[in-house]
Write a protein that holds these residues in place. Structure first.
Motif, PDB file in Angstrom:
ATOM      1  N   VAL A 121      -1.744  14.224  -0.993  1.00  0.00           N
ATOM      2  CA  VAL A 121      -0.997  15.299  -0.699  1.00  0.00           C
ATOM      3  C   VAL A 121      -1.734  15.986  -0.028  1.00  0.00           C
ATOM      4  CG1 VAL A 121      -2.124  16.850  -2.597  1.00  0.00           C
ATOM      5  CG2 VAL A 121       0.044  17.238  -1.547  1.00  0.00           C
ATOM      6  N   THR A 122      -0.610  16.020   1.152  1.00  0.00           N
ATOM      7  CA  THR A 122      -1.005  17.401   2.657  1.00  0.00           C
ATOM      8  C   THR A 122       0.888  18.252   3.160  1.00  0.00           C
ATOM      9  OG1 THR A 122      -1.622  17.174   4.961  1.00  0.00           O
ATOM     10  CG2 THR A 122       0.390  15.490   3.731  1.00  0.00           C
ATOM     11  N   LEU A 140       4.927  15.901  -0.702  1.00  0.00           N
ATOM     12  CA  LEU A 140       4.732  16.790   0.502  1.00  0.00           C
ATOM     13  C   LEU A 140       4.352  18.267  -0.070  1.00  0.00           C
ATOM     14  CD1 LEU A 140       8.249  15.678   2.132  1.00  0.00           C
ATOM     15  CD2 LEU A 140       5.346  15.024   2.521  1.00  0.00           C
ATOM     16  N   GLN A 141       3.292  18.727   0.572  1.00  0.00           N
ATOM     17  CA  GLN A 141       2.846  20.149  -0.410  1.00  0.00           C
ATOM     18  C   GLN A 141       3.464  21.115   1.124  1.00  0.00           C
ATOM     19  OE1 GLN A 141      -1.178  20.801  -0.382  1.00  0.00           O
ATOM     20  NE2 GLN A 141      -0.616  22.662   0.588  1.00  0.00           N
ATOM     21  N   GLU A 154      15.099  22.075   2.221  1.00  0.00           N
ATOM     22  CA  GLU A 154      16.040  20.415   1.750  1.00  0.00           C
ATOM     23  C   GLU A 154      15.262  19.260   2.215  1.00  0.00           C
ATOM     24  OE1 GLU A 154      19.701  22.759   3.612  1.00  0.00           O
ATOM     25  OE2 GLU A 154      20.421  20.763   3.754  1.00  0.00           O
ATOM     26  N   ALA A 155      14.800  19.711   3.466  1.00  0.00           N
ATOM     27  CA  ALA A 155      14.346  18.165   4.385  1.00  0.00           C
ATOM     28  C   ALA A 155      13.102  17.577   3.155  1.00  0.00           C
ATOM     29  CB  ALA A 155      13.962  18.579   5.793  1.00  0.00           C
ATOM     30  N   ALA A 156      12.720  17.874   3.171  1.00  0.00           N
ATOM     31  CA  ALA A 156      11.412  17.770   2.021  1.00  0.00           C
ATOM     32  C   ALA A 156      11.763  17.158   1.358  1.00  0.00           C
ATOM     33  CB  ALA A 156      10.963  19.357   1.478  1.00  0.00           C
ATOM     34  N   ALA A 157      12.990  17.789   0.259  1.00  0.00           N
ATOM     35  CA  ALA A 157      13.877  17.265  -0.970  1.00  0.00           C
ATOM     36  C   ALA A 157      14.196  15.902  -0.564  1.00  0.00           C
ATOM     37  CB  ALA A 157      14.891  18.242  -1.231  1.00  0.00           C
ATOM     38  N   ARG A 161       9.937  12.170  -1.423  1.00  0.00           N
ATOM     39  CA  ARG A 161       8.537  12.320  -1.587  1.00  0.00           C
ATOM     40  C   ARG A 161       8.942  13.531  -3.075  1.00  0.00           C
ATOM     41  NH1 ARG A 161       6.676   7.861  -0.934  1.00  0.00           N
ATOM     42  NH2 ARG A 161       6.004   7.090   1.393  1.00  0.00           N
ATOM     43  N   PRO A 162       7.478  13.051  -3.597  1.00  0.00           N
ATOM     44  CA  PRO A 162       7.770  14.179  -4.539  1.00  0.00           C
ATOM     45  C   PRO A 162       7.113  15.745  -3.743  1.00  0.00           C
ATOM     46  CG  PRO A 162       6.417  12.732  -5.617  1.00  0.00           C
ATOM     47  CD  PRO A 162       7.342  12.128  -4.286  1.00  0.00           C
ATOM     48  N   VAL A 163       7.190  16.929  -4.683  1.00  0.00           N
ATOM     49  CA  VAL A 163       7.248  17.906  -2.827  1.00  0.00           C
ATOM     50  C   VAL A 163       6.205  18.676  -4.080  1.00  0.00           C
ATOM     51  CG1 VAL A 163       8.452  19.710  -2.577  1.00  0.00           C
ATOM     52  CG2 VAL A 163       9.469  18.032  -1.933  1.00  0.00           C
TER      53      VAL A 163
END
Ligand code: PEP
Ligand code: MN
Length: 318
Positions: A121-122, A140-141, A154-157, A161-163
Motif C-alpha cells: 500500500v502506498t 492506493l492510499q 476519480e482517477a484512483a477509482a 485498485r482498492p483504495v
C-alpha cells in the motif's frame, strides 16, 4: 417516588438513534449497511480486508533505501503483518522536507513484494501519477490532505485498485463517507476507510484519535475500517495503546509506521516503532483479538508465511 427498578430503557431507543444516523448520512447511501450489504471484503492478492483475519499494514513512513525497506519488510512479515506500507510520494508540511523517491520508491516497493510476499500500500498524491502508482501498488492510499480531492479520487477509482481512504484531518465522518461514496459512484467498490486522527484543540498528541468514529463506522458502514495509531498519536510510546483500543473498537486492521532506527528516519521518526516495539505491540494485541474471535497472521519467525507472489502484471490482478 423511588423509581429504581421501574426505569427501563425505551425498547426502540437504539433503533431510533440508528435511523437518525441514516438521515445524517443520506448523501452516502451506498456505503451504509443494508439488507444486501453487511460487510465488504476487499480482496488483495491472497488476503482479505474486512474478512476473518485482522490485517496489519506496517512499514516506514517513507521508502528510504532498498536495504531499509527489505529489512522492514522481512521483519514485519515475521511479526504477523500482511501488507507493507511505505511512501514514495510524500505530502510534507514543509516544502524543504524529503518529498519521496517517486518512481524509484515504487520499484523498491515492488521488489520488496517479490521478496517478502507482502502486498503493497502506498500513497498517490496526484491524478497524473495514478496509472504509474497503480502499476506497482496493490492498494492506493489517499492521504488525509487529499480526502476531498475529487479528481484524484476519480482517477484512483478508475485504476481498479482498492483504495485506502484516509480521513481528512478536519473532515467529519459524513465528509469521509461522502468521499467513499464518490469512489463507489466511479465504479470502484473496494474502498477501505482509515481513521488517522483529527485536528482538535488538543496538542499533546499530533492528532486526536477518534475512536468513536471507528465504532460508528463499523455500525453504519459495510466498508472495512483500518486504524492508523501512528499519525493519530505522533509519539511512538502511545502507538501500542491506540492499536489495542482500535481492536476493541472493532477495526478490521491497522496501518503502523515501523523503522529499524526511528531516530534516523527521513520522516515521522518520532511516531515510528522500532522492530522490538513493533513485536511487542503485535504480541500485546493477541488477547484483544481473541475477545473478538480474531487472529493475526501466524507468526513464524524466520520462516515465510506464504510464498512470495513474484512479478505480476496488471491483468493478473484485475
Ligand atoms: C502517511 O501515511 O505517511 C501519511 C502521510 O498519512 P496522512 O495522510 O494520514 O497524514
Ligand atoms: Mn507518515
Amino acid at each position: 417516588m423511588d423509581q429504581r427498578g421501574t426505569l427501563t430503557l425505551p425498547q426502540n431507543g437504539a433503533h431510533r438513534v440508528r435511523e437518525d444516523w441514516y438521515e445524517g448520512f443520506a448523501e452516502s447511501p451506498d456505503v451504509l449497511k443494508d439488507a444486501q450489504r453487511q460487510q465488504t471484503v476487499v480482496q488483495v492478492l491472497d488476503l482479505e480486508i474486512g474478512g476473518e483475519e485482522f490485517i496489519t499494514m506496517a512499514g516506514p513512513c517513507s521508502v528510504e533505501t532498498e536495504f531499509q525497506l527489505m529489512a522492514i519488510a522481512n521483519h514485519v512479515r515475521r511479526a504477523g503483518a500482511r501488507i507493507l506500507r511505505g511512501g514514495a510520494f510524500k505530502p510534507r508540511s514543509s516544502p524543504y522536507a524529503f518529498q519521496g523517491h517517486g518512481l524509484e520508491g515504487l520499484k523498491m516497493l515492488a521488489h520488496a513484494r517479490e521478496e517478502s510476499g507482502l502486498a503493497i500500500v502506498t500513497e498517490v498524491m496526484s491524478e497524473e501519477d495514478v496509472p504509474m502508482v497503480a502499476e506497482y501498488a496493490d492498494i492506493l492510499q489517499i492521504g488525509t490532505r487529499n480526502m476531498e480531492n475529487y479528481s484524484l479520487l476519480e482517477a484512483a477509482a478508475h485504476s481498479g485498485r482498492p483504495v485506502l481512504l484516509k480521513r481528512g484531518m478536519v473532515a467529519t465522518v459524513a465528509d469521509l463517507l461522502r468521499s467513499a461514496q464518490f469512489i463507489l459512484d466511479n465504479g470502484n467498490p473496494n474502498v477501505i476507510l482509515c481513521e488517522r486522527g483529527i485536528r482538535t484543540f488538543e496538542t499533546a498528541t499530533r492528532n486526536t484519535f477518534d475512536v468513536a468514529a471507528i465504532a460508528l463506522l463499523k455500525q453504519i458502514s459495510h466498508l472495512p475500517v483500518i486504524a492508523d495509531p501512528s499519525h493519530a498519536a505522533g509519539h511512538r510510546e502511545l502507538v501500542p495503546a491506540l492499536a489495542r483500543i482500535a481492536v476493541a473498537a472493532g477495526a478490521d486492521g491497522l496501518l503502523v509506521e515501523v523503522h529499524p532506527n526511528p531516530d534516523k528516519a527521513w520522516s515521522d521518526g518520532e511516531q515510528s516503532l522500532d522492530f522490538a516495539g513493533f513485536d511487542a505491540m503485535m504480541e500485546a494485541l493477541d488477547p484483544w483479538l481473541a475477545l473478538r474471535g480474531l487472529e493475526l497472521a501466524p507468526r513464524k519467525r524466520g520462516v515465510l508465511q506464504r510464498e512470495p507472489v513474484g512479478a505480476r502484471t496488471m491483468e493478473a490482478v484485475g
